[in-house]
Every structure is written in structure tokens, then in C-alpha cells.
Write an enzyme that holds these catalytic residues in place. Structure first.
Site, mmCIF file in Angstrom:
data_model
loop_
_atom_site.group_PDB
_atom_site.id
_atom_site.type_symbol
_atom_site.label_atom_id
_atom_site.label_comp_id
_atom_site.label_asym_id
_atom_site.label_seq_id
_atom_site.Cartn_x
_atom_site.Cartn_y
_atom_site.Cartn_z
ATOM 1 N N ALA A 48 34.229 32.916 33.819
ATOM 2 C CA ALA A 48 35.219 33.135 34.873
ATOM 3 C C ALA A 48 34.914 32.240 36.072
ATOM 4 O O ALA A 48 35.814 31.675 36.695
ATOM 5 C CB ALA A 48 35.220 34.598 35.304
ATOM 6 N N GLU A 49 33.634 32.087 36.360
ATOM 7 C CA GLU A 49 33.254 31.226 37.484
ATOM 8 C C GLU A 49 33.627 29.779 37.174
ATOM 9 O O GLU A 49 34.121 29.044 38.026
ATOM 10 C CB GLU A 49 31.751 31.333 37.744
ATOM 11 C CG GLU A 49 31.357 32.653 38.361
ATOM 12 C CD GLU A 49 29.855 32.885 38.378
ATOM 13 O OE1 GLU A 49 29.402 33.641 39.224
ATOM 14 O OE2 GLU A 49 29.143 32.311 37.533
ATOM 15 N N ASP A 51 36.018 28.857 35.178
ATOM 16 C CA ASP A 51 37.483 28.774 35.281
ATOM 17 C C ASP A 51 37.929 28.646 36.730
ATOM 18 O O ASP A 51 38.864 27.910 37.046
ATOM 19 C CB ASP A 51 38.140 30.025 34.680
ATOM 20 C CG ASP A 51 38.022 30.013 33.172
ATOM 21 O OD1 ASP A 51 38.239 31.060 32.561
ATOM 22 O OD2 ASP A 51 37.684 28.953 32.616
ATOM 23 N N SER A 96 45.848 40.503 36.303
ATOM 24 C CA SER A 96 44.622 40.338 37.065
ATOM 25 C C SER A 96 44.792 41.066 38.400
ATOM 26 O O SER A 96 45.776 41.776 38.581
ATOM 27 C CB SER A 96 44.402 38.844 37.261
ATOM 28 O OG SER A 96 43.168 38.652 37.839
ATOM 29 N N GLU A 127 37.479 52.359 43.176
ATOM 30 C CA GLU A 127 36.637 52.237 41.987
ATOM 31 C C GLU A 127 35.651 51.104 42.203
ATOM 32 O O GLU A 127 35.874 50.232 43.036
ATOM 33 C CB GLU A 127 37.506 51.926 40.758
ATOM 34 C CG GLU A 127 38.580 52.958 40.528
ATOM 35 C CD GLU A 127 39.521 52.588 39.378
ATOM 36 O OE1 GLU A 127 39.254 51.592 38.676
ATOM 37 O OE2 GLU A 127 40.516 53.299 39.202
ATOM 38 N N LYS A 129 34.068 47.625 41.105
ATOM 39 C CA LYS A 129 34.554 46.473 40.328
ATOM 40 C C LYS A 129 33.402 46.050 39.416
ATOM 41 O O LYS A 129 32.442 45.410 39.849
ATOM 42 C CB LYS A 129 34.986 45.343 41.262
ATOM 43 C CG LYS A 129 35.679 44.227 40.504
ATOM 44 C CD LYS A 129 36.372 43.292 41.461
ATOM 45 C CE LYS A 129 37.118 42.187 40.743
ATOM 46 N NZ LYS A 129 36.430 41.543 39.660
ATOM 47 N N ARG A 150 41.009 40.020 27.117
ATOM 48 C CA ARG A 150 42.186 39.778 27.954
ATOM 49 C C ARG A 150 42.825 38.430 27.637
ATOM 50 O O ARG A 150 44.037 38.287 27.675
ATOM 51 C CB ARG A 150 41.762 39.841 29.426
ATOM 52 C CG ARG A 150 42.848 39.521 30.382
ATOM 53 C CD ARG A 150 42.407 39.774 31.815
ATOM 54 N NE ARG A 150 43.480 39.463 32.712
ATOM 55 C CZ ARG A 150 43.715 38.265 33.222
ATOM 56 N NH1 ARG A 150 42.904 37.286 32.934
ATOM 57 N NH2 ARG A 150 44.734 38.047 34.021
ATOM 58 N N CYS A 449 23.098 -2.263 36.546
ATOM 59 C CA CYS A 449 22.280 -1.065 36.801
ATOM 60 C C CYS A 449 22.267 -0.185 35.552
ATOM 61 O O CYS A 449 23.323 0.254 35.082
ATOM 62 C CB CYS A 449 22.853 -0.285 37.977
ATOM 63 S SG CYS A 449 22.196 1.383 38.129
HETATM 64 S S1 IVH Z 1 42.115 47.227 37.337
HETATM 65 C C1 IVH Z 1 46.317 45.717 36.776
HETATM 66 N N1 IVH Z 1 39.755 48.214 37.839
HETATM 67 O O1 IVH Z 1 38.492 42.791 37.545
HETATM 68 C C2 IVH Z 1 44.947 46.109 37.145
HETATM 69 N N2 IVH Z 1 39.867 45.967 37.106
HETATM 70 O O2 IVH Z 1 39.519 40.571 39.075
HETATM 71 C C3 IVH Z 1 43.961 45.749 36.139
HETATM 72 N N3 IVH Z 1 37.682 44.901 36.849
HETATM 73 O O3 IVH Z 1 40.794 41.693 35.129
HETATM 74 C C4 IVH Z 1 42.564 45.753 36.538
HETATM 75 N N4 IVH Z 1 36.465 46.617 37.430
HETATM 76 O O4 IVH Z 1 38.522 42.654 34.325
HETATM 77 C C5 IVH Z 1 40.436 47.144 37.450
HETATM 78 N N5 IVH Z 1 37.746 49.256 38.279
HETATM 79 C C6 IVH Z 1 38.412 48.197 37.888
HETATM 80 C C7 IVH Z 1 37.753 46.994 37.526
HETATM 81 C C8 IVH Z 1 38.532 45.904 37.144
HETATM 82 C C9 IVH Z 1 36.437 45.370 37.015
HETATM 83 C C10 IVH Z 1 38.013 43.522 36.437
HETATM 84 C C11 IVH Z 1 39.082 43.395 35.376
HETATM 85 C C12 IVH Z 1 40.156 42.578 36.023
HETATM 86 C C13 IVH Z 1 39.391 41.836 37.065
HETATM 87 C C14 IVH Z 1 40.271 41.312 38.168
#
Ligand code: IVH
Length: 697
Positions: A48-49, A51, A96, A127, A129, A150, A449
């Protein structure tokens, strides 16, 4: 030559406000990570980084097309899709999230939500992340039938066998009493590797003398992409579920929290740190708390996700083409670490540019180990005044690109002097380096060179060029050290017995390498043109030249004015091509390539349907499923045109992420149809504009 003399640096941050240095720096970073990934098999950053780096470079180049160089990684075909896992189409796209990088940005999102809901009271679900990878689980009549990654949000990869080995993922749902299990229930969440499992895995790697894994996220991603599911099983992955996808015949939920509780009752793993919070102040406190305590958890997180709880309100807010408006990811600010600056060295690129870079005591920061970071140019080093022996602050800019922030002056050893940019090239010829007035770069201008020579051969063999598999940087250095190659044409004269005996070369690998070199003789002309490394000549202009002249010799013979008459070849490219062929050394190279049997006139004929003939389609912004060139090739390959600006003749404008504002405004003013990526895909397959879609909800 000794690899220490020209190691390829891990780039660090450039001034984001300066597109020229930013683009150059992004290219260095991407090149470096390509080498770590493909050649060293030892990535320093997550997919992801990686990308994100590419996306940013595409965005910079889209905004400043004059900055596109022929060796830019954006000029190479994409190639991220796996050939080994079956594709799975997501019936409900896996979206995303938009990001907030500060509490102020979070506040601004809250204000947008309040506005969108005309001031209704909002309750938020907060929540963690989770730093893993998004996976969709599909249950039919309560049985796990499919798990998919995904991918690009529309199509992912089937990883069912591997996900089925994860203990936390129920193979069969528990049916709460008095309820029917939905006919179809798609659950989304994050698969991750707990820190303890990551450490145990690396301990096993150490014991076996194998290479260590970079970080838990990469290890989780790699573990899910195993062909042998028993390997996945040994990696002790886990999962937290946080969202529903497709549901057929389900329970009617009113709130997100209620949905999560129901998911937990079905036996799905739902994170215990989820909170229902009634105000943005409390949301802030949640974010701050976890920012401070992120390392108390047994898994890695990179932020918090804030979601509107009420599902009716979510409907009202709807989504953009990429992300829902009812949720936001609050990303933690970059972590900073201090480490020892062991040395400052200079690398020499194929055009002779001398780039200083920091050699660091490796430090784990922002999710990966950083051992080198570019310092860009002489002025940057002077400005930062970093000196070998300093303790320096290292961080990831935007959580992605490693940078040396500056020295910790309190820890500076006594008696150090400011670092001086070398006056001579680090190659054995030690030619004086030159910095022209008004230029930021210092260069080695010696055409012979050996470091430049090597860099040119590396470029020739690279994926965007002749794409010679197995001929990476290390092999080129080996061959160059042994004086077997001095130019790209020498590659075609290599004999097996010259290679046998080199470290890591057996009969099989020698056979493979020579076969790959031989096969490259048949590469189409546009690739050959790009491989020659002519300044400003990217694949689109290379294709235009190939189509227009049909043969490398014809291009060589053409005047600058002839070259410039072709559509897609501007005066700068024409002048550069003309200048390149005027150089006797380059003409000798062309003769040698010809003598070696390299194909000079292979112009590919498109086998795509010619359904866009005469139609001009402007693409602006970054698309998820197409590189900049990929989109252009898709249009041109179907007979269409892909100009850089909008006019009343434009058939459609395709809008990606971060589009150019002027193109959008102009398209709107002229009434040119505007398509999102899905519309673009439809246009490519039908040649027609898609019917207007109902508003997203
Ligand atoms: S919700 C439409 N909840 O973060 C909403 N995503 O940067 C869908 N992720 O693609 C995502 N923890 O892979 C959601 N508690 C969480 C998450 C979470 C990690 C990831 C997920 C998403 C990405 C987006």
C-alpha cells in the site's frame, strides 16, 4: 565495481511544494523499492505504501506533464494483478476511506457530516484502524464459501483456501436463536498478523538462516498469497470484522453498532475497543488516547476509523466514487525515531546526476526498517547540516517516505565539520563533478563514467525497457566488474561459460538469463526506444514514433522537424531524440544492437476493438485500475485519442482521484460528459457513453 561505491539510496522527502524535486525524489524512492522488492526480495515498505508513492508520482506528473521522464516508473506497464489467484468480482464495491491527517481535518469532516444531515444529531462509532489487509468473507446459508482480497475495490483475488486456515474466521456462522441466517452474508474486515506471531515468525526465519520479514502487515499480505495453504496456517493470522457487504435475506439493522453486535453474535471476530461516542470531542479523545497507546495493543494500528452510527443517516450522506462520506480514517501523525547517521554517500545516475544519500544505522520507523534516505542535492545537505556521526531524526513523510528531518544537535560529537559535497565522481575515473550555475544538481559529465554506463544498462534491461528478467542491478554490476559488458549491446554477446562460476549462477540460472536476453531482441520498437534512455521520451511518444516511422533506422534518419510533425511528439521530445542520435557513441550503440540481431521494426498492431475511432477522451486524476499510460494505451489502442486538454471536441472526460481543476471546470462549462472510472471501463468495452447512473447512496 564495489557495490558500496554506487549503492542505490532509499529516498527521503523532498519539498512537496516543489513538483520538480518531488517527482525526482518519488522516482528515486520507487526505483529503490522496486529493487528491494524484485531484486533483493527484501521490501522495506508495504504494497500500500508503494502504491501511495506511485499514486503521488502519477498525480504530480498529471499536473505537470513536462516533468514526465522516459524512465519514470509511471511509464511502465502496471502489473500488480496476480496471475496465480482467481479473480473475484465484488458485487458491492469494496470502498476505501478518506483520510484525516489532523484533528482539525477530523473536525472539518464532522462539519461536512453535520451539513449533509442538516444539523441532525449524530452519534459516532469509533474503531481502531487495523494495519492489515481488507478481506471479504462470503457466507452462504451460514457456510464460509469464499474469501477475497480487496484488489482494486471492484475485483479482488480468491484466497479462500488460505483464509480458511485462520482460526478467528468461523467456517460456519452461529445462528442466534429465533433468527434465520441470511441466505448470503458478506462480511468485511481486516486480516492482520499479531505482533507476537510476527516476532515468532522472524525468530523461525533467524533459526533457519532465512531472511527476516519486514513488518506484520507485509507478512500478513505475503502469508495470504501463499499457494500452499499450510504455509498460511503456520503464520497465525487473525481478523477483525467491521462491515457488511452484500446481504441477501438479512436482519434489518438500524445502526452500525447494532450490526457489529449482531456480527459478534454470529461468531465473527469484532474488535473489543469499538466505542459509541455522542460527540466529536469524545471522538477526539478516543483518537488521542489510541495515538498514545497504540503500542499497548497486541497488533498494529495506524489510526482510528470514525463512522456515523445511524444507517439511515449514512444513506443520506452517500458516497463519492471512492469512499463513503459517512466515515473517515484518522491517520496517526508520522512516528519519529532517532538513529545514527553512519555516512553520507553519493550515487551516480544514468544521466550523471550525483545524488547524496544518508547511510543510517537501520531503524524501525513507521512500519518498516529504514537504512538509507536520499538527501536530494548539495543544498539540501547544507540546509539540514547533517554530518556523519550525528544522531538524526528520521520519520516517514505522510507515513510513507522516509526522510532525515535533521540532526539532534545536543548529541553532536565534538569536532565534526559540515559535510562537503565530493568534488569528484565516486567511480574509479574520479572525474571532477560539475554544478552549473542556477542548477540544483551536481553531475558527472564524463561520458565514459562506468557508474553512468552501468545505470544505462540497468535502465535498458528494466521493466519499462527491454524487460530482461533476471538482469537486475546486482547482475549488471557483476558483469560490469568482470568487464563483460560496457554497453547494452554487449549483453547480446554474452556466452554461458563467461557467466558460469559467478556467485549465484548455476547452469539453470545462466540458461534462463541468456534466454531472457535473447528473447528481448524481439521486443517491440516502442520498448526499444524507451530502453535507449532518451531524455523526455516516454512510452506514449515512443509509440507515436514507432507508428509514424516504423523502424529505428527511419527515426534515426529523420530530421528534428520531421519528428516534431508527429502527433504526440512535441518539440522538446523531437529535439531530444535528434540530439541523442547525433551523438556518435549512441549511433555506435545502435549499430551494435543491429549487428546483434535486435529487432528494429516491430510495431505492434492493436488487436483491441476499434470502438473509439476518432473520439478524444481526456483522463484527469488518478484511476484505481489504470496507470496514466495504461489509460492512454487503452484509449489509443481502440483507435481513440487521449489529449491533455479539454475542448468542445472532447468526447468525454474521465475523472480520477485528485483531478485537474481546470479540466473539470472546462468540461462542465462545455457540457462534455464526465465519467467516473466505472463509466470509463464501460466506455472502453462498448465504445458508447454509459447511461446516467442513479445517484450513489
Ligand atoms: S471501514 C467503506 N474500518 O482501512 C468502509 N476499514 O484506509 C470500509 N481498515 O480499506 C472500511 N481498519 O482495509 C474500516 N475499522 C476499520 C478498519 C478499516 C482498517 C482498512 C480497510 C480499508 C482501509 C482504508
Amino acid at each position: 565495481m564495489p557495490p558500496v561505491a554506487s549503492p542505490k539510496p532509499l529516498p527521503a522527502a523532498a519539498d512537496p511544494a516543489d513538483p520538480t524535486s518531488r517527482a525526482g525524489w518519488l522516482r528515486l524512492a520507487i526505483g529503490h523499492h522496486n529493487r528491494r522488492y524484485f531484486e533483493a526480495d527484501d521490501p522495506e515498505i508495504s504494497d500500500a505504501e508503494y502504491d501511495a508513492l506511485l499514486r503521488e508520482l502519477r498525480a504530480v506528473e498529471a499536473a505537470h506533464p513536462d516533468l514526465i521522464t522516459s524512465d519514470s516508473p509511471t511509464q511502465r506497464p502496471g502489473g500488480s494483478a496476480s496471475a496465480t489467484f482467481a479473480p473475484v468480482e465484488h458485487r458491492v464495491p469494496m470502498m476505501s476511506l478518506d483520510n484525516a491527517f489532523s484533528l482539525d481535518e477530523l473536525e472539518a469532516w464532522g462539519a461536512r457530516v453535520a451539513k449533509g444531515l442538516a444539523g441532525q444529531a449524530v452519534t459516532y462509532v469509533c474503531e481502531l484502524k487495523i494495519d492489515g489487509l481488507a478481506i471479504s468473507l462470503r457466507y452462504e446459508d451460514g457456510e464460509l464459501v469464499q474469501a477475497a482480497t480487496r484488489g482494486d475495490g471492484r475485483v479482488g483475488e480468491d484466497v479462500t483456501a488460505n483464509v480458511a486456515t485462520i482460526a478467528a474466521v468461523p467456517k460456519r456462522l452461529v445462528v442466534p436463536s429465533g433468527q434465520a441466517v441470511p441466505r448470503v452474508l458478506e462480511v468485511r474486515g481486516e486480516v492482520y498478523m499479531p505482533i507476537a506471531a510476527f516476532e515468532a515468525l522472524n525468530a523461525r526465519q533467524d533459526a533457519a538462516g532465512d531472511k527476516r520479514f519486514v513488518n506484520p502487515r507485509n507478512s500478513a499480505a505475503g502469508s495470504l498469497r501463499q499457494k500452499d495453504a499450510s504455509v498460511t496456517a503456520s503464520r497465525e493470522l487473525a481478523m477483525w470484522c467491521y462491515q457488511l457487504g452484500e446481504v441477501v435475506g438479512g436482519v434489518d439493522h438500524k445502526s452500525h453498532l447494532g450490526t457489529l453486535q449482531w456480527m459478534a453474535a454470529l461468531g465473527l471476530p469484532v474488535n473489543p475497543e469499538i466505542r459509541l461516542l455522542p460527540s466529536l470531542d469524545e471522538v477526539h479523545a478516543y483518537c488521542r488516547r489510541w495515538q498514545q497507546h497504540r503500542h499497548d495493543l497486541e497488533y498494529e494500528i495506524d489510526g482510528a476509523v470514525v463512522k456515523v452510527d445511524d444507517l439511515t443517516q449514512r444513506q443520506l450522506l452517500g458516497s463519492t466514487s471512492k469512499a463513503p462520506r459517512w466515515a473517515i480514517a484518522y491517520k496517526f501523525p508520522p512516528e519519529e525515531r532517532t538513529t545514527l547517521l553512519r555516512d553520507i554517500m553519493v550515487s551516480i545516475g544514468r544521466t550523471g546526476r550525483a545524488t547524496p544519500f544518508a547511510v543510517l544505522e537501520p531503524v524501525f520507523v513507521g512500519g518498516s526498517t529504514v537504512g538509507m534516505a536520499t538527501l536530494h542535492n548539495q543544498d539540501q545537505v547544507r540546509f539540514k547540516d547533517v554530518r556523519p556521526g550525528d544522531t538524526v531524526i528520521v520519520r516517514k513523510a505522510g507515513d510513507v517516505i522516509p526522510e532525515v528531518v535533521g540532526p539532534v544537535l545536543a548529541d553532536r560529537p565534538a569536532g565534526t565539520e559540515p559535510w562537503e559535497f565530493p568534488t569528484t565522481c565516486p567511480c574509479p575515473l574520479a572525474t571532477p563533478l560539475v554544478r552549473l550555475e542556477g542548477e540544483a544538481d551536481t553531475r558527472c559529465v564524463e561520458p565514459e563514467c562506468p557508474f553512468q554506463r552501468d545505470a544505462r544498462i540497468i535502465h535498458f534491461a528494466s521493466r519499462g525497457g527491454m524487460d530482461i528478467e533476471g538482469l537486475g542491478e546486482r547482475t549488471v554490476y557483476l558483469l560490469s566488474d568482470a568487464e563483460l559488458v560496457r554497453t547494452s549491446a554487449d549483453l547480446y554477446r554474452l556466452e554461458p561459460e563467461q557467466l558460469l562460476g559467478f556467485e549465484g549462477f548455476g547452469e539453470i540460472s545462466v540458461g534462463k538469463l541468456l534466454a531472457a536476453i535473447e528473447a528481448s531482441k524481439q521486443q517491440p520498437l516502442p520498448r526499444l526506444l524507451v530502453a535507449l534512455g532518451i531524455k523526455h521520451l516516454g512510452p506514449a511518444a515512443a509509440s507515436a514514433l514507432a507508428r509514424g516511422f516504423g523502424n529505428l533506422r527511419a527515426i534515426q534518419a529523420a530530421s528534428e522537424a520531421d519528428l516534431a510533425t508527429l502527433e504526440g511528439v512535441g518539440p522538446i521530445i523531437a529535439a531530444s531524440v535528434s540530439r541523442w542520435f547525433a551523438d556518435e557513441r549512441n549511433r555506435e550503440l545502435i549499430d551494435a544492437l543491429h549487428a546483434a540481431g535486435v529487432e528494429f521494426g516491430k510495431v505492434e498492431v492493436s488487436r483491441l476493438p476499434q470502438n473509439l475511432t476518432g473520439k478524444a477522451i481526456v483522463v484527469t486524476g488518478t484511476l484505481a485500475g489504470f496507470s496514466r499510460d495504461g489509460a492512454e494505451e487503452a484509449i489509443v489502442g481502440r483507435g481513440g485519442k487521449s489529449p491533455g486538454s479539454v475542448s468542445k471536441k472532447t468526447f468525454a472526460v474521465v475523472l480520477g482521484e485528485s483531478p485537474g481543476a481546470s479540466k473539470l471546470t472546462k468540461a462542465e462549462a462545455l457540457g462534455v460528459p464526465i465519467l467516473d472510472e466505472a463509466g470509463f471501463v464501460e466506455l472502453l468495452s462498448t465504445g458508447e457513453l454509459p447511461a446516467p447512473a442513479p445517484a450513489a447512496s
